[in-house]
Design a protein around this motif. Structure first.
Motif, PDB file in Angstrom:
ATOM      1  N   LEU A  32     -16.126   6.057   3.928  1.00 32.03           N
ATOM      2  CA  LEU A  32     -15.164   5.076   3.411  1.00 32.03           C
ATOM      3  C   LEU A  32     -14.487   5.573   2.141  1.00 32.03           C
ATOM      4  N   PHE A  35     -10.780   6.153   2.116  1.00 34.85           N
ATOM      5  CA  PHE A  35      -9.819   5.086   1.828  1.00 34.85           C
ATOM      6  C   PHE A  35      -9.589   4.904   0.325  1.00 34.85           C
ATOM      7  N   VAL A  38      -5.953   5.160  -1.246  1.00 36.66           N
ATOM      8  CA  VAL A  38      -5.110   3.990  -0.980  1.00 36.66           C
ATOM      9  C   VAL A  38      -5.503   2.829  -1.899  1.00 36.66           C
ATOM     10  N   VAL A  44      -3.061  -0.968  -0.673  1.00 40.25           N
ATOM     11  CA  VAL A  44      -3.872  -1.442   0.453  1.00 40.25           C
ATOM     12  C   VAL A  44      -3.121  -2.411   1.357  1.00 40.25           C
ATOM     13  N   LEU A  50      -2.979   2.665   5.742  1.00 41.59           N
ATOM     14  CA  LEU A  50      -4.314   2.282   6.208  1.00 41.59           C
ATOM     15  C   LEU A  50      -4.600   2.881   7.582  1.00 41.59           C
ATOM     16  N   SER A  53      -5.248   6.591   7.139  1.00 45.03           N
ATOM     17  CA  SER A  53      -6.579   6.767   6.551  1.00 45.03           C
ATOM     18  C   SER A  53      -7.664   6.528   7.593  1.00 45.03           C
ATOM     19  N   ALA A  54      -7.438   5.527   8.458  1.00 37.04           N
ATOM     20  CA  ALA A  54      -8.418   5.210   9.502  1.00 37.04           C
ATOM     21  C   ALA A  54      -8.547   6.364  10.498  1.00 37.04           C
ATOM     22  N   PHE A  57     -10.478   8.995   8.834  1.00 37.31           N
ATOM     23  CA  PHE A  57     -11.863   8.527   8.814  1.00 37.31           C
ATOM     24  C   PHE A  57     -12.550   8.837  10.140  1.00 37.31           C
ATOM     25  N   GLY A 163      -8.692  11.865   2.261  1.00 36.86           N
ATOM     26  CA  GLY A 163      -7.862  10.665   2.152  1.00 36.86           C
ATOM     27  C   GLY A 163      -6.557  10.939   1.438  1.00 36.86           C
ATOM     28  N   THR A 167      -2.695  10.748   3.255  1.00 38.81           N
ATOM     29  CA  THR A 167      -1.714   9.747   2.800  1.00 38.81           C
ATOM     30  C   THR A 167      -0.669  10.296   1.844  1.00 38.81           C
TER      31      THR A 167
END
Length: 309
Positions: A32, A35, A38, A44, A50, A53-54, A57, A163, A167
């Motif tokens: 996590l 994230f 962000v 966020v 998001l 980032s997911a 992840f 991350g 992004t």
């Protein structure tokens, strides 16, 4: 010595539960940190960031599981002599060596391949560094005192970089340092658990354990707890952070960080429970409340900032 219940002969068929246990999905909690860019950028509320980032992840989780399987495969003999690790799927014989090797190749290839295909090149580069660093850790570097915990801490920093690369959000130097120091604190607390097992059984669970003793770890934990709080406080008091968030009240979140550190120290020293940081977070209600409040604070600030603008 082989603990009761440990098996050296794999069963004919591994179950789905065995495979999931081997992949350690509960450890995905660490990922996590991807994230974090962000969150600290107060963005966020941006769905695209998001989503990106997911995806990063998910790629990292695949790779991390591949690394966990490799580590368990390498350590299967030593794990059979550990009071807790003897129940791991490879050590217990629930998953065979050949099956484990197939999982390693598949997971690493899938995670790195998806990152190369769907995300900026920097993400794959960071993941590649993570893979190499952790394979070296599993083969040799985990047996070198101090270097072992440093590599664990660098793994958390690499999660931040993943991350950031995904992004395009630049990271604050104070956040990078705070993450490294916090991870080092948690790794040392885990070594304390190993030292307690040694004092109780007279058996070293890790070769690097010879480079630690209870006094050294206790002093180190006190130092690391202090520098984590200082580094995070410096981040919150940086003028650029106040300008970025549109408020100079970010320092209020220091209260929650101090509470979280104190709670972890209480669990480590009073309750002697520091063997697995992830499992501690998943079961300790106090820590969960602190982390949720801390996260909610930054989400609230981000929403307020974007609403005002």
């Amino acid at each position: 010595m082989v603990w009761p219940g440990a098996c050296k002969t794999p069963r004919a068929m591994s179950t789905t539960k065995d495979i999931l246990f081997l992949l350690r999905p509960h450890q995905y909690l660490k990922n996590l940190f991807i994230f974090a860019p962000v969150l600290f950028a107060a963005r966020v509320t941006e769905a695209q960031l998001l989503l990106t980032s997911a995806l990063a992840f998910a790629c990292f989780c695949l790779v991390a599981s591949g690394v966990y399987v490799f580590n368990d495969l390498r350590d299967r003999e030593a794990d059979r002599e550990h009071p807790k690790k003897r129940n791991r799927p490879i050590a217990s014989g629930a998953v065979g060596v050949g099956q484990a090797r197939g999982l390693i190749v598949g997971l690493l290839a899938a995670g790195l391949g998806l990152a190369l295909a769907l995300l900026p090149l920097g993400v794959a580069a960071c993941i590649g560094v993570y893979i190499v660093l952790n394979l070296l850790y599993s083969v040799k570097l985990k047996h070198v005192p101090l270097l072992d915990v440093t590599i664990i801490a660098l793994g958390f920093v690499l999660r931040l970089f993943v991350g950031s690369a995904a992004t395009g959000i630049e990271l604050s130097a104070w956040i990078i340092l705070t993450t490294f120091l916090l991870a080092l604190f948690l790794a040392l607390a885990k070594r304390r658990d190993d030292e307690l097992i040694f004092l109780e059984t007279g058996k070293r669970m890790r070769q690097a354990g010879a480079g630690y003793n209870l006094e050294f770890i206790n002093v180190s934990l006190g130092i690391m707890a202090a520098v984590v709080v200082v580094a995070y406080t410096m981040y919150t008091l940086t003028p650029s952070v106040a300008a970025h968030f549109g408020t100079d009240k970010i320092y209020l979140s220091v209260i929650l960080v101090v509470l979280g550190i104190l709670r972890y120290l209480q669990l480590t020293f009073v309750y002697k429970d520091s063997g697995s940081p992830t499992r501690i977070v998943l079961k300790d209600r106090f820590l969960q409340a602190v982390i949720l409040c801390w996260g909610a604070f930054f989400v609230a600030v981000a929403v307020w900032r974007n609403t005002v603008r």
